[in-house]
Write an enzyme that holds these catalytic residues in place. Structure first.
Site, PDB file in Angstrom:
ATOM      1  N   GLY A 150      13.189  -7.559  62.783  1.00 34.11           N
ATOM      2  CA  GLY A 150      12.214  -7.103  61.809  1.00 34.11           C
ATOM      3  C   GLY A 150      12.112  -8.072  60.656  1.00 34.11           C
ATOM      4  N   PRO A 151      11.126  -7.879  59.787  1.00 34.26           N
ATOM      5  CA  PRO A 151      10.936  -8.794  58.648  1.00 34.26           C
ATOM      6  C   PRO A 151      12.076  -8.675  57.643  1.00 34.26           C
ATOM      7  CG  PRO A 151       9.431  -6.921  58.517  1.00 34.26           C
ATOM      8  CD  PRO A 151      10.099  -6.826  59.841  1.00 34.26           C
ATOM      9  N   PRO A 152      12.207  -9.647  56.730  1.00 33.68           N
ATOM     10  CA  PRO A 152      13.285  -9.587  55.730  1.00 33.68           C
ATOM     11  C   PRO A 152      13.107  -8.412  54.777  1.00 33.68           C
ATOM     12  CG  PRO A 152      12.318 -11.793  55.855  1.00 33.68           C
ATOM     13  CD  PRO A 152      11.428 -10.891  56.629  1.00 33.68           C
ATOM     14  N   GLY A 153      14.237  -7.896  54.309  1.00 35.03           N
ATOM     15  CA  GLY A 153      14.211  -6.879  53.266  1.00 35.03           C
ATOM     16  C   GLY A 153      13.995  -5.462  53.742  1.00 35.03           C
ATOM     17  N   VAL A 154      14.044  -5.220  55.075  1.00 30.81           N
ATOM     18  CA  VAL A 154      13.823  -3.856  55.551  1.00 30.81           C
ATOM     19  C   VAL A 154      15.144  -3.113  55.777  1.00 30.81           C
ATOM     20  CG1 VAL A 154      11.610  -4.382  56.589  1.00 30.81           C
ATOM     21  CG2 VAL A 154      13.675  -4.643  57.951  1.00 30.81           C
ATOM     22  N   GLY A 155      16.284  -3.784  55.564  1.00 38.61           N
ATOM     23  CA  GLY A 155      17.569  -3.086  55.634  1.00 38.61           C
ATOM     24  C   GLY A 155      18.322  -3.253  56.938  1.00 38.61           C
ATOM     25  N   LYS A 156      18.111  -4.355  57.655  1.00 42.91           N
ATOM     26  CA  LYS A 156      18.804  -4.538  58.937  1.00 42.91           C
ATOM     27  C   LYS A 156      20.318  -4.689  58.728  1.00 42.91           C
ATOM     28  CE  LYS A 156      16.442  -8.201  60.000  1.00 42.91           C
ATOM     29  NZ  LYS A 156      15.570  -8.262  58.808  1.00 42.91           N
ATOM     30  N   THR A 157      20.706  -5.514  57.755  1.00 45.22           N
ATOM     31  CA  THR A 157      22.136  -5.741  57.504  1.00 45.22           C
ATOM     32  C   THR A 157      22.795  -4.498  56.927  1.00 45.22           C
ATOM     33  OG1 THR A 157      21.710  -8.087  57.126  1.00 45.22           O
ATOM     34  CG2 THR A 157      23.791  -7.203  56.306  1.00 45.22           C
ATOM     35  N   SER A 198      -4.596 -13.899  68.980  1.00 45.89           N
ATOM     36  CA  SER A 198      -5.063 -12.590  68.510  1.00 45.89           C
ATOM     37  C   SER A 198      -6.238 -12.683  67.549  1.00 45.89           C
ATOM     38  CB  SER A 198      -3.916 -11.821  67.848  1.00 45.89           C
ATOM     39  OG  SER A 198      -3.442 -12.520  66.718  1.00 45.89           O
ATOM     40  N   LYS A 253       0.922  -5.321  61.968  1.00 44.94           N
ATOM     41  CA  LYS A 253      -0.464  -5.656  61.604  1.00 44.94           C
ATOM     42  C   LYS A 253      -1.176  -4.453  60.984  1.00 44.94           C
ATOM     43  CE  LYS A 253      -1.046  -9.213  65.180  1.00 44.94           C
ATOM     44  NZ  LYS A 253      -1.751  -9.578  66.425  1.00 44.94           N
TER      45      LYS A 253
END
Length: 841
Positions: A380-387, A729, A772
């Site tokens: 996922g994109p940065p800053g979404v809380g993966k870590t 796309s 998107k």
């Protein structure tokens, strides 16, 4: 050096001033030299001299405190020891110094000082005869009758008594026994005082004893003291190798060249107790049979190895690591599903797919105790809380957590470790992490697995194939350990921004879970549940001092941030907290000052702000400045030849404008905006399809001709020219943009679209639909045109987003154009259908 009176030392001796210890005749001691006078003595006398005489120097104890030492020459001790320098070693670390190995020869008395610089030179008088240290006991001078003979005999018997209390199998004790029998009695006080544990003050007393009688009287209490100490130990516990350490001084050196009492071997024996403890740890580590065999083999080699060998330290470090690894230590999983669900909900808002997967793992663990750890990959994109969700999963399961950052790693040895044949070898990050957490079932977070590098040192992504394969990692072999370690109980969680840069073989071993960006409503909830309380705590504020309403939070999200995650949003809250902290601190200082000033002075000061400080739109503009982002979609669609597309990036979804213009020319197509080959081909496809269907859709050139390109040049531009763009796309967006240009009609201002096109006018599915659509929702778009075969991806969208947007799914370009223009597009209602074929069989 020889005369009628026996062997003589030079009458003029350079003097070495020693802080470190006392050199006695017959002993060998190492001295570290770093003072200017001593350094000059070594460089100008010892290193330049070519004769044996030049290697003889005098060693004088320096009784001045080294911390308060000055450049002035201290008062010299009157008695010193002449010695021969048998070894000189220089070093520049941590500062320039020399290490000298000096063997004591005899005592001398300083008669007069000849010079002080660059080193001390003195006239000396020899006090001892050198023959007593070089003549065997059978030919040496025997002790005279009377008191001296009695003292000599008593000293010898006391030394024998001390030896009788010690273990003769210990080499240092056996060698001490041999020395007692082989050395002349006259030398025993000096030799014994240099060997046993005594203070420098006691050794100085032996050095100052010029006569043999005084020497025996000074050294005898040292032996008696050791015997009394051993008797006291015998009452409390059994004699052990530890007692030999208490008796003998652990110091490099010995008795004489050729008859040296070298304590390298004794150091190894003193280390024998540590090796015994290490052996117990090896047997108590509960390691597998194969690893135990390797450890016992290395332990057997270690026992036979001198401690001075470089391989001793390497083998010892290897065994220490083997016993520290958690071969059989593990934590018990917390299998309460309800408690786990509550904890996950408290830590993270949304992320339902990730939470569901963790709860599924817990449920299976309840039903089956022996379960291999899953290998998950959060993309996922940065800053979404993966870590942070990985850390939360570890806390939910009650396991240890360890993070391994893989960004930029380009050496496979970081994963698998170095072979022990290399200098500076060490285990890889996986084994090091297990040693750190001390359990064999932690949660390992492999951060930024998509940013692994590759170099001449190997491919770390290929090394990870063994780690992340459930069928192989039960016997993971680190190059340093060279024995198998079971990683099957470890829960591996990898994080990545995109799967495009992950090798297919590695991606195939992981269970990929997409972590999309947040909607505006989700960001508002996250801000008020987590971000704002966290920032208040970090800045020392309380909810009674600062209040941020929800409409202010929505304004920050829409006007000051445009991202998939919440990192920028958190920084904006931090800026607000800092501004409020200034106001609060100023108010407190005003209140403090008011208590000690007059009312007339108070009138000039600003009153403290009312609490809580509420951040409204006016305060927001004062603190964060004018809005950074505006809803520009409707403003830019005011002319024909402009359409809005949707793009996917590793940072989340983005809206993409496509602009077209035409001018008189020769039918050329110009493309700008840093486009990749795939996007350029999409533009040529769009032109070809529109030319083929120009009559159907009533498309004309600048003079009304039926061919849109006849006598006309087309220029297509994709703004944000510094950003590289590629992918199929944008096909439907280019078609819509050119159709608007050729027809002179405006595209609807609230429409965005995505989809790949074919030459026959079909719309093919594309990826990244959720990101998107969320980008379109953030930008204020109301209608989204998607490929028909992407309809299944709409189920992943939040319910509020699906409710706010009008989705049009198109199977061909006719439907796309009909949805993109108000009132449909001319010709779309009368398009020809596919001819019906009948079978002739």
């Amino acid at each position: 050096m020889a005369s009628d009176n026996g062997i003589q030392i030079p009458s003029r001796l350079p003097l070495l001033l020693s802080h470190e210890g006392v050199l006695l005749p017959g002993s060998t001691v190492r001295f570290s030299v770093d003072s200017p006078r001593n350094m000059h003595l070594v460089s100008q006398r010892l290193l330049r001299g070519t004769s044996l005489k030049s290697t003889i120097i005098g060693v004088i104890p320096n009784t001045r405190d080294p911390e308060h030492d000055t450049d002035d020459l201290p008062t010299l001790h009157k008695i010193g020891t002449a010695g021969i320098a048998v070894q000189v070693v220089g070093s520049n670390w941590p500062k320039p110094h020399y290490t000298l190995l000096i063997t004591g020869l005899c005592r001398f008395r300083v008669s007069s000082l000849l010079k002080e610089r660059p080193f001390v030179l003195a006239e000396v008088e020899q006090l001892d005869k050198l023959e007593q240290y070089t003549t065997p006991a059978t030919e040496g001078v025997t002790a005279k009758d009377g008191e001296l003979g009695e003292l000599s005999h008593k000293f010898y018997q006391t030394a024998v008594q001390l030896l009788g209390m010690l273990d003769m199998s210990v080499p240092v004790v056996a060698k001490f026994r041999r020395l007692l029998d082989s050395l002349p009695r006259e030398t025993l006080p000096d030799v014994v005082a240099s060997m046993i544990r005594t203070s420098n003050k006691e050794k100085l007393q032996v050095l100052d004893a010029v006569t043999l009688e005084d020497r025996f009287k000074k050294a005898l209490p040292m032996l008696t003291k050791q015997i009394e100490g051993l008797k006291l130990l015998q009452k409390t516990r059994k004699i052990s190798p530890e007692n030999e350490k208490r008796v003998f001084s652990v110091r490099k050196g010995g008795v004489l060249p050729g008859r040296q009492f070298n304590l390298d071997e004794e150091d190894e024996d003193e280390d024998g107790d540590d090796i015994a403890v290490l052996e117990k740890k090896v047997h108590g580590a509960k390691m597998p049979e194969a690893a135990l065999r390797v450890c016992l083999k290395e332990l057997k080699r270690l026992k036979k190895m001198p401690q001075s060998m470089p391989e001793f330290a390497l083998t010892r470090n290897y065994l220490d690591l083997m016993v520290e690894l958690p071969w059989s230590k593990s934590t018990k999983d917390c299998l309460d599903i309800q408690a786990a669900r509550t904890l996950l909900d408290n830590d993270h808002y949304a992320m339902e797919k990730l939470k569901k997967r963790v709860l599924e793992y817990l449920a299976v663990r309840q039903l089956k105790t022996s379960l291999k750890g899953p290998i998950l990959c959060f993309v996922g994109p940065p800053g979404v809380g993966k870590t942070s969700v990985g850390r939360s999963i570890a806390r939910t399961l009650g396991r240890e957590f360890h993070r391994i950052a893989l960004g930029g790693v380009c050496d496979q040895s970081d994963i698998r470790g170095h072979r022990r044949t290399y200098v500076g070898s060490m285990p890889g990050r996986i084994i090091n992490g297990l040693k750190t957490v001390a359990v064999n079932n932690p949660v390992f977070l492999l951060d930024e697995v998509d940013k692994l590098g590759k170099s001449l040192q190997g491919d770390p992504a290929a090394a990870l194939l063994e780690v992340l394969d459930p069928e192989q990692n039960h016997s993971f072999t680190d190059h340093y350990l060279n024995v198998a370690f079971d990683l099957s109980q470890v829960l591996f969680i990898a994080t990545a921004n995109t799967t495009a840069t992950i090798p297919p073989a590695l991606l195939d071993r992981m269970e990929v879970l997409q972590v999309p960006g947040y909607t505006q409503e989700e960001k508002v909830e996250i801000a008020h549940r987590h971000l704002i309380p966290n920032q208040l705590e970090q800045h020392g504020l309380t909810p009674q001092q600062l209040h941020i309403p929800q409409d202010t939070t929505q304004a920050i999200i829409s006007s000051y941030t445009r991202e998939a995650g919440v990192r920028s949003l958190e920084r904006k809250f931090g800026a607000i907290c800092r501004a409020v902290a200034v106001k609060v601190a100023e108010g407190q200082s005003v209140t403090t000052t008011d208590a000690s000033t007059s009312e007339t002075q108070q009138g000039d000061k600003a009153a403290p702000p009312e609490m809580p400080i509420v951040i409204d739109h006016v305060a927001l503009k004062d603190i964060l400045g004018p809005p950074l982002f505006e809803m520009e979609v409707s403003e830019r669609l005011t002319l024909p030849g402009v359409a809005v597309g949707l793009a996917w990036t590793p940072l989340g979804g983005e809206i993409l404008f496509v602009e077209a213009s035409r001018m008189e020319g020769e039918g050329q197509l110009t493309l700008t905006g840093q486009l990749g080959d795939v996007m350029k081909e999409s533009a040529h496809l769009a032109i070809s399809w529109l030319r083929a269907n120009a009559k159907t859709y009533q498309l004309t050139n600048m003079v009304g001709g039926p061919d849109p390109l006849e006598g006309t040049d087309i220029h297509l531009h994709f703004p944000a020219g510094a950003v590289t763009k590629d992918g199929p796309s944008a096909g439907v967006t280019i078609v819509t943009c050119l159709a608007s240009l050729f027809s002179g009609r405006l595209v609807r201002s609230d429409v965005a679209m995505t989809g790949e096109i074919t030459l026959r006018g079909l719309v093919l599915p594309v990826g990244g639909i959720k990101d998107k659509v969320l980008a379109a929702h953030r930008a204020g778009v109301r209608r989204v045109i998607l490929p028909k075969r992407n309809e299944k991806d709409l189920e992943e969208l939040p319910a509020n987003v699906r409710a706010n947007l009008d989705f049009v799914t198109a199977a061909n370009l006719d439907e796309v154009l009909n949805a993109a223009f108000d009132g449909g597009f001319p010709g779309t209602t009368s398009t020809h259908t596919q001819p019906q074929l009948t079978s002739k069989l």
